[in-house]
Design an enzyme around this catalytic site. Structure first.
Site: not given
Length: 353
Positions: A94-95, A98, A100, A186, A217, A273
């Protein structure tokens, strides 16, 4: 189709040959900003996608215990709350996704990314604050919050059983943060075209998209993010027919309330995995964006390759893609817009930009 899959496998083999698959002792040193130039040839730029103001040994002399302090704090906190590991990975996504990798997500005042409704489920802020507090005792004013978040995300990945990758440091922290910018991250309901456009704007490619999605995962999703797939898909009052029927029944029972959580990997939720990709092949993707990777002909061969190859292939490529992600849009010592915050949740001026 067979040709597409073979091509995907060949592509993956080429990418994972990158030196990050080596152990820590094999990571080449580099001079550069804040680093110790030993006069040797610097071949880092040939394989490491970093700003030339970053350095792999940036803290070696000015804060030699930087990574040790970060690793110990992450281990201490995740020992009492294992869910913080996946939370730190989500926080770095999230950082960087947005404006960079500039720690803008950590700023906490009205109108910031952190206060956006889309960020309400982000966690790990207190852990980052604790690391920063400890580093201020050891090397005051030298370790940026952006570097701390970068190092903590790798420490969390390794402690979850994921791969190690070399981090270059020397980032500066942003002085501002805006909630409106969170729209760039996204969401779980986009199609592959929209996701790919976003990733390409970061300088990442379709392989990075599929690989970094593999972070699912581990970790969990709030049921509120998938209830539209379960109870009123496309306004039909039914369930998304692309979900495997028995798994859909399980999700409906599990997700009666939006505040409940469900594992993103139903089979091995605590293991780093390639089971995520195997699940997608069986139509057991939790988020819409997960399952879209199998439906789209551009990404489906890569999903198939990761599902069928040994887990180590995914692990190695995840390290490559993460090393690229954490260098997106960084601020460095030459950027007047950056600073090294004293407290990660506040700019040094204390102003709300």
């Amino acid at each position: 189709m067979k040709l597409a899959v073979v091509s995907a496998v060949v592509l993956l083999v080429v990418f994972v040959a990158w030196p990050v698959s080596a152990g820590r002792k094999d990571v080449p040193g580099t001079g550069g900003y804040g680093g110790d130039d030993d006069g040797g040839d610097d071949d880092t730029q040939s394989w490491f996608p970093l700003d030339n103001q970053l350095s792999l040994n940036y803290y070696d002399k000015i804060c030699p215990n930087f990574e040790k302090i970060v690793d110990n704090k992450v281990r201490e906190w995740t020992k009492s709350d294992a869910s913080l590991g996946p939370a730190l990975l989500r926080l770095i996504f999230h950082d960087c996704g947005v404006t960079g990798c500039d720690a803008s997500v950590l700023l906490d005042y009205e109108g910031t990314e952190r206060r956006s409704p889309a960020s309400k489920n982000l966690r790990g802020f207190e852990l980052i604050d604790d690391i920063k507090s400890e580093l201020e005792k050891s090397c005051p004013g030298l370790a940026s919050c952006a570097d701390i978040l970068t190092a903590a995300s790798r420490a969390a990945t390794v402690q979850l059983g994921g791969p190690y990758w070399p981090n270059a440091y020397g980032r500066r922290d942003s002085k501002a943060s805006y909630a409106r910018d969170v729209e760039k991250v996204p969401s779980g309901r986009r199609d592959v075209t929209a996701l790919l456009e976003t990733f390409q704007s970061y300088g990442l490619n379709i392989l990075d998209l599929v690989v970094l999605s593999g972070a699912h995962t581990i970790g969990q999703a709030y049921c509120g993010t998938i209830q539209s797939r379960l109870y009123n898909y496309n306004g039909t009052s039914g369930t998304d027919p692309s979900i495997e029927p028995k798994y859909a029944d399980y999700l409906r029972r599990k997700c009666r309330w939006a505040t409940e959580t469900v594992s993103l990997d139903a089979i091995t939720p605590a293991v780093f995995d390639n089971q995520y990709y195997i699940n997608l092949q069986k139509n057991m993707g939790v988020l819409t964006t997960d399952q879209e990777l199998v439906k789209d002909p551009r990404t489906a061969p890569l999903v198939k390759a990761f599902a069928e190859q040994p887990p180590q292939m995914f692990r190695q490529q995840f390290a490559v893609s993460m090393a690229k992600l954490v260098n997106v849009g960084v601020l460095t010592g030459e950027d007047r817009t950056g600073e090294i915050r004293k407290v990660c949740s506040k700019s040094n001026s204390g102003a709300a930009y």
